[in-house]
Structure formats: C-alpha cells, structure tokens
Enzyme design. Structure first.
Site, PDB file in Angstrom:
ATOM      1  N   SER A 188       0.843  -1.117   0.023  1.00 44.95           N
ATOM      2  CA  SER A 188       0.157  -0.198   0.229  1.00 44.95           C
ATOM      3  C   SER A 188       1.269   1.210  -0.095  1.00 44.95           C
ATOM      4  O   SER A 188       2.257   1.231   0.266  1.00 44.95           O
ATOM      5  CB  SER A 188      -0.958   0.149   1.375  1.00 44.95           C
ATOM      6  OG  SER A 188      -1.030   1.259   1.749  1.00 44.95           O
ATOM      7  N   TYR A 232      -1.409  -1.163  10.150  1.00 46.38           N
ATOM      8  CA  TYR A 232      -1.614  -1.223   8.671  1.00 46.38           C
ATOM      9  C   TYR A 232      -0.241  -1.204   7.992  1.00 46.38           C
ATOM     10  O   TYR A 232       0.225  -1.517   7.940  1.00 46.38           O
ATOM     11  CB  TYR A 232      -3.130  -0.232   8.461  1.00 46.38           C
ATOM     12  CG  TYR A 232      -3.328  -0.639   6.268  1.00 46.38           C
ATOM     13  CD1 TYR A 232      -4.006  -1.841   6.631  1.00 46.38           C
ATOM     14  CD2 TYR A 232      -2.862   0.504   5.514  1.00 46.38           C
ATOM     15  CE1 TYR A 232      -4.082  -2.291   4.889  1.00 46.38           C
ATOM     16  CE2 TYR A 232      -3.423  -0.220   4.681  1.00 46.38           C
ATOM     17  CZ  TYR A 232      -3.694  -1.533   4.257  1.00 46.38           C
ATOM     18  OH  TYR A 232      -4.022  -1.521   3.289  1.00 46.38           O
ATOM     19  N   ALA A 233       0.270   0.572   8.318  1.00 49.60           N
ATOM     20  CA  ALA A 233       1.562   1.002   8.037  1.00 49.60           C
ATOM     21  C   ALA A 233       2.350  -0.263   7.909  1.00 49.60           C
ATOM     22  O   ALA A 233       3.045  -0.116   6.611  1.00 49.60           O
ATOM     23  CB  ALA A 233       1.437   2.103   7.930  1.00 49.60           C
ATOM     24  N   ALA A 234       2.745   0.016   9.183  1.00 52.75           N
ATOM     25  CA  ALA A 234       3.264  -1.254   9.658  1.00 52.75           C
ATOM     26  C   ALA A 234       3.655  -2.511   8.824  1.00 52.75           C
ATOM     27  O   ALA A 234       4.738  -2.768   8.880  1.00 52.75           O
ATOM     28  CB  ALA A 234       3.993  -1.931  11.355  1.00 52.75           C
ATOM     29  N   SER A 235       2.502  -3.212   8.953  1.00 51.77           N
ATOM     30  CA  SER A 235       2.920  -4.775   8.069  1.00 51.77           C
ATOM     31  C   SER A 235       2.775  -4.148   6.435  1.00 51.77           C
ATOM     32  O   SER A 235       3.216  -5.197   6.100  1.00 51.77           O
ATOM     33  CB  SER A 235       0.748  -5.350   8.003  1.00 51.77           C
ATOM     34  OG  SER A 235       0.591  -4.384   7.426  1.00 51.77           O
ATOM     35  N   LYS A 236       2.413  -3.527   5.954  1.00 48.69           N
ATOM     36  CA  LYS A 236       2.376  -3.517   4.770  1.00 48.69           C
ATOM     37  C   LYS A 236       4.040  -2.732   3.887  1.00 48.69           C
ATOM     38  O   LYS A 236       4.771  -3.036   3.177  1.00 48.69           O
ATOM     39  CB  LYS A 236       1.492  -1.385   3.750  1.00 48.69           C
ATOM     40  CG  LYS A 236      -0.364  -1.875   4.162  1.00 48.69           C
ATOM     41  CD  LYS A 236      -0.101  -3.362   2.896  1.00 48.69           C
ATOM     42  CE  LYS A 236      -1.698  -4.096   2.863  1.00 48.69           C
ATOM     43  NZ  LYS A 236      -1.594  -5.370   2.100  1.00 48.69           N
ATOM     44  N   ILE A 263      -7.941   2.522  -3.292  1.00 46.60           N
ATOM     45  CA  ILE A 263      -8.903   2.619  -4.834  1.00 46.60           C
ATOM     46  C   ILE A 263      -9.793   2.044  -4.425  1.00 46.60           C
ATOM     47  O   ILE A 263     -10.083   1.472  -2.933  1.00 46.60           O
ATOM     48  CB  ILE A 263      -7.810   0.851  -5.068  1.00 46.60           C
ATOM     49  CG1 ILE A 263      -6.817   1.517  -5.249  1.00 46.60           C
ATOM     50  CG2 ILE A 263      -8.829   0.324  -6.024  1.00 46.60           C
ATOM     51  CD1 ILE A 263      -6.474   2.186  -6.482  1.00 46.60           C
TER      52      ILE A 263
HETATM   53  N1  NAD Z   1      -8.479  -0.372  -1.488  1.00 44.95           N
HETATM   54  C1  NAD Z   1      -7.351   0.603  -1.239  1.00 44.95           C
HETATM   55  O1  NAD Z   1      -7.396   1.656  -1.111  1.00 44.95           O
HETATM   56  C2  NAD Z   1      -6.102  -0.062  -1.113  1.00 44.95           C
HETATM   57  C3  NAD Z   1      -5.031   0.650  -1.088  1.00 44.95           C
HETATM   58  C4  NAD Z   1      -3.729  -0.158  -0.547  1.00 44.95           C
HETATM   59  C5  NAD Z   1      -3.327  -1.297  -0.977  1.00 44.95           C
HETATM   60  N2  NAD Z   1      -4.868  -2.361  -0.785  1.00 44.95           N
HETATM   61  C6  NAD Z   1      -4.344  -3.715  -0.266  1.00 44.95           C
HETATM   62  O2  NAD Z   1      -5.196  -4.109  -1.101  1.00 44.95           O
HETATM   63  C7  NAD Z   1      -5.422  -5.547  -1.255  1.00 44.95           C
HETATM   64  C8  NAD Z   1      -7.314  -6.115  -1.326  1.00 44.95           C
HETATM   65  O3  NAD Z   1      -7.346  -4.986  -1.233  1.00 44.95           O
HETATM   66  P1  NAD Z   1      -9.186  -4.546  -1.286  1.00 44.95           P
HETATM   67  O4  NAD Z   1      -8.814  -2.976  -0.861  1.00 44.95           O
HETATM   68  O5  NAD Z   1      -9.447  -5.040  -2.180  1.00 44.95           O
HETATM   69  O6  NAD Z   1      -9.903  -5.532  -0.457  1.00 44.95           O
HETATM   70  P2  NAD Z   1     -11.586  -6.448   0.494  1.00 44.95           P
HETATM   71  O7  NAD Z   1     -12.055  -5.889   1.273  1.00 44.95           O
HETATM   72  O8  NAD Z   1     -12.344  -5.681  -1.053  1.00 44.95           O
HETATM   73  O9  NAD Z   1     -10.338  -7.521  -0.166  1.00 44.95           O
HETATM   74  C9  NAD Z   1      -9.626  -8.190   0.742  1.00 44.95           C
HETATM   75  C10 NAD Z   1      -9.761  -9.708  -0.314  1.00 44.95           C
HETATM   76  O10 NAD Z   1      -8.895 -10.241   1.494  1.00 44.95           O
HETATM   77  C11 NAD Z   1      -9.676 -11.429   1.940  1.00 44.95           C
HETATM   78  N3  NAD Z   1      -9.300 -12.092   2.752  1.00 44.95           N
HETATM   79  C12 NAD Z   1      -8.599 -11.134   4.461  1.00 44.95           C
HETATM   80  N4  NAD Z   1      -8.264 -12.023   5.243  1.00 44.95           N
HETATM   81  C13 NAD Z   1      -8.250 -13.373   4.450  1.00 44.95           C
HETATM   82  C14 NAD Z   1      -7.372 -14.410   5.167  1.00 44.95           C
HETATM   83  N5  NAD Z   1      -6.938 -15.054   5.863  1.00 44.95           N
HETATM   84  N6  NAD Z   1      -7.165 -15.914   4.036  1.00 44.95           N
HETATM   85  C15 NAD Z   1      -8.095 -15.523   3.454  1.00 44.95           C
HETATM   86  N7  NAD Z   1      -8.572 -14.236   2.689  1.00 44.95           N
HETATM   87  C16 NAD Z   1      -8.595 -13.154   3.287  1.00 44.95           C
HETATM   88  C17 NAD Z   1     -10.636 -11.173   2.013  1.00 44.95           C
HETATM   89  O11 NAD Z   1     -11.827 -11.818   2.758  1.00 44.95           O
HETATM   90  C18 NAD Z   1     -11.603 -10.006   1.350  1.00 44.95           C
HETATM   91  O12 NAD Z   1     -12.117 -10.709   0.105  1.00 44.95           O
HETATM   92  C19 NAD Z   1      -5.195  -6.121   0.158  1.00 44.95           C
HETATM   93  O13 NAD Z   1      -3.876  -6.526   1.004  1.00 44.95           O
HETATM   94  C20 NAD Z   1      -4.706  -3.824   0.540  1.00 44.95           C
HETATM   95  O14 NAD Z   1      -4.475  -4.171   1.833  1.00 44.95           O
HETATM   96  C21 NAD Z   1      -5.879  -1.831  -1.042  1.00 44.95           C
END
Ligand code: NAD
Length: 247
Positions: free
Chosen positions: A140, A153-157, A186
């Site tokens: 992220s 969250y920031a630490a994990s990313k 997003i």
């Molecule tokens: N949407 C944003 O603005 C954004 C920005 C930066 C990074 N991200 C990253 O993008 C990735 C996808 O995010 P998104 O926005 O599509 O979110 P989302 O919530 O729409 O999708 C995430 C999916 O991960 C699945 N999940 C979570 N924990 C799980 C586990 N232990 N085992 C199996 N599946 C699991 C959830 O069920 C979900 O379907 C994430 O890693 C998020 O941190 C998102």
C-alpha cells in the site's frame, strides 16, 4: 493472451483488487486458483469433479494447513505454478495507544504472515515447474508514506515491501521475479471500511492530482503486466498506482 499456458494463484480473490486481478488473468488465458476466506468451503468430492478454471478455494491463509492444502490442489489440478498474487489483507485504523495487542497481531498475521506462508509453500512448486515465475505482493502507499492513525496497517504494508525486496534476490537466476504493487486509495469495500466519505473527499480533492480514487481494474492491469513475460527484467520493484498522490 499474455498469460496463456500459465497457472496462477490469486489470494483475496472474492472481492476488490483480488477479484479484478483474477478476472483479468482469466481473460488473458491463465488457469487460476482463487483463494479467499469468504468462499464457500467445497467438499473434497466436488473438488475432484470440478476441473474448470477458475477454482474458488476457501482458505484462511493464516493457517499453514489451509495454505498447504491450496498448494497441493494447484499441483493436483494443474501440475504447475507460474504466478502468485498475494492480495488478501485487512485494514486496521488506529494509533499504537488505541490499538490492542490482539489487533496488532491480527493485522500482522493477516497482512504479513499470509504472504510468508504462501511464498514458503508456493515457491518450491514454482521453481520446480516454471522458468518464468512471478510473485506480486500487494502492499500500500501507506507502507511507503503512512498517514496518521494507520500505525499497524502501515507497519504491515512496510513489511511486505521489505519481504518483497528480500525474496527478489533469492531465485532471480532461476527466473523467479518478486515485485510489489503499492496502491493508493482504490474503490473497494476495504477502502470504505477504512476511511469515511469526508476523508475520502478531502483526499480526492486535495491530495490526488488525478482528482479521483482508483479502480480495482487499474491495479489489476499492472498486476497483469508484472505477471506476464513482458516485465521480464523487472524484479524487486515497488510500483505505486495512485494517480500521483502527493506525499
Ligand atoms: N482498497 C484500497 O484502497 C487499497 C489500497 C492499498 C492497498 N490495498 C491492499 O489491497 C489488497 C486488497 O484489498 P481490497 O481493497 O481489494 O480489499 P477487499 O476487502 O475488497 O478484499 C480483500 C479480500 O481478502 C480476503 N481475506 C482477508 N483475510 C483473509 C485470510 N486470512 N485468508 C483468506 N482471505 C482473506 C477478504 O475476505 C477479502 O475478500 C489488501 O492487501 C489491501 O491492504 C488496498
């Protein structure tokens, strides 16, 4: 068809960025194991019966047992593995004073340990079966430039970025590339759980030169390029998809 004859795993594929990525990969010819904790568990009998791609597999990726089962299934069904997109993740607002120890552990386990486990069990299969492996980890922008009250969250990313860079050094000579995408805001369910509309409007109007938040497809397009052989000399990169977000 950039991914013809390739087999991919996409985690977090039931929603948002993971879903768009899996759909785009399928349209580009990949055979796919989609993994998400939200998918219905399938009985082993029906798993044997279903041979069509994509296979949707229920797994909690924090569990070694579930990850091992997913990798075994790919081997059984497709006999090879070329691409992994580690997209599963959760949001976690709060600063260290507010966050419980359990919340911190939960976000690190879900966002970082899952990537470790999937890579641990997928990489030997990729090395054995593919000369052009590609792993794409979804970090992220907050892992690069955190905003207030996103401490866990920031630490994990940030950890995902370092893990990506470390992994990218290990098997490059065997053709395995490991890259990272760091999306900005997003339009997915996660974003709307994480930030309220007032914050999002402020971000759109003042912080993103493009004047809007991104779509999951705009991240998936970069994942497709990184998964394909067209990105063959890109390794250990951290690429942002953020409309020019001001730091
Ligand atoms: N949407 C944003 O603005 C954004 C920005 C930066 C990074 N991200 C990253 O993008 C990735 C996808 O995010 P998104 O926005 O599509 O979110 P989302 O919530 O729409 O999708 C995430 C999916 O991960 C699945 N999940 C979570 N924990 C799980 C586990 N232990 N085992 C199996 N599946 C699991 C959830 O069920 C979900 O379907 C994430 O890693 C998020 O941190 C998102």
């Amino acid at each position: 068809m950039d991914l013809a004859n390739k087999v991919a795993i996409v985690t977090g594929a039931a929603s948002g960025i993971g879903k768009s990525t899996a759909d785009l990969f399928a349209r580009n010819g990949a055979q796919i194991l989609e993994i998400d904790i939200k998918f219905e568990p399938i009985r082993s009998g029906s798993l044997h019966a279903s041979s069509t791609s994509p296979i949707r597999f229920h797994a909690d990726l924090k569990s070694t047992y579930d990850v091992q089962n997913a990798i075994k299934l790919v081997q059984q069904k497709y006999g090879r593995l070329d691409i992994v997109v580690n997209c599963a993740g959760i949001e976690m607002p709060g600063n260290v004073i507010e966050l419980s120890e359990e919340s911190f552990d939960q976000v690190m386990q879900t966002n970082v340990k899952t990537v470790f486990l999937v890579c641990k069990y997928a990489i030997p299969v990729i090395l054995e079966s593919s000369k052009n492996g590609s792993i794409i980890n979804i970090s992220s922008d907050l892992g690069i430039q955190p905003i207030p009250n996103t401490d866990a969250y920031a630490a994990s990313k940030g950890a995902i970025i370092s893990l990506t860079k470390a992994l990218s050094k290990n098997w490059a000579k065997q053709g395995l590339r490991v890259n990272c995408i760091a999306p900005g805001p997003i339009d997915t369910p996660l974003l709307h759980r994480f930030q309220n509309d007032d914050v999002l409007n402020f971000v759109k109007t003042t912080l993103i030169p493009a004047g809007r938040i991104g779509t999951p497809d705009e991240v998936a397009n970069l994942a497709l390029f990184l998964a394909s052989d067209k990105s063959s000399f890109i390794n250990g990169a951290v690429l942002t998809v953020n409309g020019g977000l001001l730091g």
